[in-house]
Write a protein that holds these residues in place. Structure first.
Motif, PDB file in Angstrom:
ATOM      1  N   HIS A  87     -16.589 -30.913  12.765  1.00  0.00           N
ATOM      2  CA  HIS A  87     -16.112 -31.406  14.062  1.00  0.00           C
ATOM      3  C   HIS A  87     -17.275 -31.841  14.955  1.00  0.00           C
ATOM      4  N   ILE A  88     -16.909 -32.539  16.029  1.00  0.00           N
ATOM      5  CA  ILE A  88     -17.891 -32.795  17.073  1.00  0.00           C
ATOM      6  C   ILE A  88     -17.480 -31.975  18.300  1.00  0.00           C
ATOM      7  N   SER A  89     -18.476 -31.614  19.105  1.00  0.00           N
ATOM      8  CA  SER A  89     -18.229 -30.778  20.275  1.00  0.00           C
ATOM      9  C   SER A  89     -17.470 -31.580  21.355  1.00  0.00           C
ATOM     10  N   PRO A  90     -16.512 -30.992  22.076  1.00  0.00           N
ATOM     11  CA  PRO A  90     -15.997 -29.631  21.966  1.00  0.00           C
ATOM     12  C   PRO A  90     -14.843 -29.533  20.977  1.00  0.00           C
ATOM     13  N   VAL A  91     -14.584 -28.309  20.553  1.00  0.00           N
ATOM     14  CA  VAL A  91     -13.514 -28.059  19.585  1.00  0.00           C
ATOM     15  C   VAL A  91     -12.534 -27.063  20.195  1.00  0.00           C
ATOM     16  N   GLU A  92     -11.252 -27.299  19.963  1.00  0.00           N
ATOM     17  CA  GLU A  92     -10.259 -26.349  20.468  1.00  0.00           C
ATOM     18  C   GLU A  92      -9.912 -25.360  19.356  1.00  0.00           C
ATOM     19  N   LEU A  93     -10.238 -24.100  19.609  1.00  0.00           N
ATOM     20  CA  LEU A  93     -10.006 -23.044  18.619  1.00  0.00           C
ATOM     21  C   LEU A  93      -8.687 -22.354  18.932  1.00  0.00           C
ATOM     22  N   LYS A  94      -7.786 -22.374  17.967  1.00  0.00           N
ATOM     23  CA  LYS A  94      -6.482 -21.723  18.165  1.00  0.00           C
ATOM     24  C   LYS A  94      -6.646 -20.236  17.827  1.00  0.00           C
ATOM     25  N   VAL A  95      -6.329 -19.378  18.801  1.00  0.00           N
ATOM     26  CA  VAL A  95      -6.543 -17.943  18.613  1.00  0.00           C
ATOM     27  C   VAL A  95      -5.200 -17.213  18.589  1.00  0.00           C
ATOM     28  N   GLY A  96      -4.968 -16.455  17.512  1.00  0.00           N
ATOM     29  CA  GLY A  96      -3.758 -15.643  17.410  1.00  0.00           C
ATOM     30  C   GLY A  96      -4.120 -14.202  17.123  1.00  0.00           C
ATOM     31  N   GLY A  97      -3.117 -13.376  16.940  1.00  0.00           N
ATOM     32  CA  GLY A  97      -3.382 -11.961  16.668  1.00  0.00           C
ATOM     33  C   GLY A  97      -2.737 -11.086  17.711  1.00  0.00           C
ATOM     34  N   ASN A  98      -3.111  -9.802  17.755  1.00  0.00           N
ATOM     35  CA  ASN A  98      -2.448  -8.902  18.708  1.00  0.00           C
ATOM     36  C   ASN A  98      -3.230  -8.695  20.005  1.00  0.00           C
ATOM     37  N   VAL A  99      -4.326  -9.432  20.184  1.00  0.00           N
ATOM     38  CA  VAL A  99      -5.081  -9.316  21.446  1.00  0.00           C
ATOM     39  C   VAL A  99      -4.688 -10.445  22.387  1.00  0.00           C
TER      40      VAL A  99
END
Lengths: 152, 184
Positions: free
Chosen positions: B44-56
């Motif tokens: 990728h090139i900056s910026p990148v959108e990081l998809k965050v999941g989990g229980n936090v």
């Protein structure tokens, strides 16, 4: 203490990095420095009564092992054997100690063989006639008087 | 609600520069920040959108970088860059969504253990991390969760697994056996 925690953390990652890129001698030197700091931290925490000093003591042993300082690793682990620790930690100590001993064995074997006349790999003053455990080097074979004087 | 527990849902995209790893986590080596940028820059090139999941959290984190030491691509194997990059992602997630930091790195056998707390010297919890370019994130998460929950110190902690090709991460907080059942 904060600085010691920070420094040794950076050193451990740096040593792992050097190991990953194949710089074995560089990695060993950095592991040895980290081990020294971990030992100091463990001592300070133990003096304070912190039960988790074993984490740093075990880390020191692991770093000594990576630095191939097997005697220091064994000493750190043997000290932990006298401490009451979680069962799982005890098991890991024994496992690591076994690993250290296996690494130590070839060195011990070389020392044992070197002490025997027929396997001696290096020489030091002696009569040079092959009749004494010290007389193995060609340098001394032609100078029995010098060898005798030095041996005396 | 995820995994039977409540988590925080962020609707806004939180921006985070990779260099902040070093200011928010003083125990972290600069190579971690470089590797994080290197692992992402491979795809990728900056910026990148990081998809965050989990229980936090359930969120999107905008990760940006300007420069990094590109020589790491020629000195390290890709798997080493990904491994270090995943630690960087974990640092970004801790700094963005919790009040905790990586407080210590210790050697435990052949691996490096990461400890997490609120201040330096605090090692109440641990961190387990794994990264991949495009592998199975769920399997890695299960493995790392099991690894965390079998740590010999009986500590609770965080599990972060991330994928760099399609930027996504799983961010879990797990309680050790004897602590489970406590009120979160």
């Amino acid at each position: 203490m904060k600085e010691l925690f920070r420094r040794k953390s950076l050193l451990i990652v740096e040593a792992d990095r050097l190991k990953a890129i194949g710089s074995q001698s560089g990695a060993r030197a950095v592991y040895a420095e980290a081990a020294g700091i971990e030992t100091r931290i463990a001592q300070k925490l133990r003096e304070r009564g912190d039960r988790e000093f074993y984490i740093n003591a075990f880390s020191a042993a692991s770093c000594w092992l990576e630095a191939r300082r097997y005697d220091a690793a064994a000493a750190a682990l043997n000290e932990l054997r006298n401490v009451e620790l979680p069962e799982a930690v005890d098991a890991e100590i024994e496992q690591t100690l076994g690993k250290v001993r296996r690494q130590q064995q070839p060195i011990s074997a070389i020392r044992l063989l070197s002490s025997r006349r027929e396997f001696a790999a290096c020489s030091y003053p002696g009569p040079g006639d092959g009749q004494d455990a010290s007389g193995t080097g060609p340098r001394w074979r032609g100078r029995p008087e010098l060898a005798a004087a030095l041996a005396a | 609600m995820l995994d039977g527990r409540w988590c925080i849902r962020y609707y806004a995209v939180v921006p985070m520069d990779i260099r902040e790893i070093l200011t928010t986590h003083p125990c972290i080596h600069p190579v971690v920040a470089d590797s994080t940028a290197g692992a992402l820059a491979h795809h990728h090139i900056s910026p990148v959108e990081l998809k965050v999941g989990g229980n936090v959290v359930d969120a999107r984190l905008e990760v940006s970088w300007t420069t990094y030491d590109e020589s790491l691509h020629t000195t390290f194997q890709r798997r080493d860059i990904i491994e270090q990059g995943a630690i960087g992602v974990a640092c970004l997630l801790l700094a963005s969504y919790t009040d905790k930091r990586v407080t210590e790195v210790a050697k435990w056998g052949e691996r490096a253990d990461y400890y997490v707390g609120r201040s330096e010297g605090d090692r109440k919890e641990m961190l387990e991390v794994s990264g991949t370019d495009e592998g199975d994130l769920e399997r890695r998460t299960r493995e790392k969760r099991a690894q965390l929950l079998s740590n010999p110190h009986g500590k609770s902690g965080y599990v972060v697994t991330c994928r760099f090709c399609e930027p996504s991460a799983s961010f879990l907080h797990e309680r050790y056996r004897h602590e489970r059942g406590d009120v979160l």
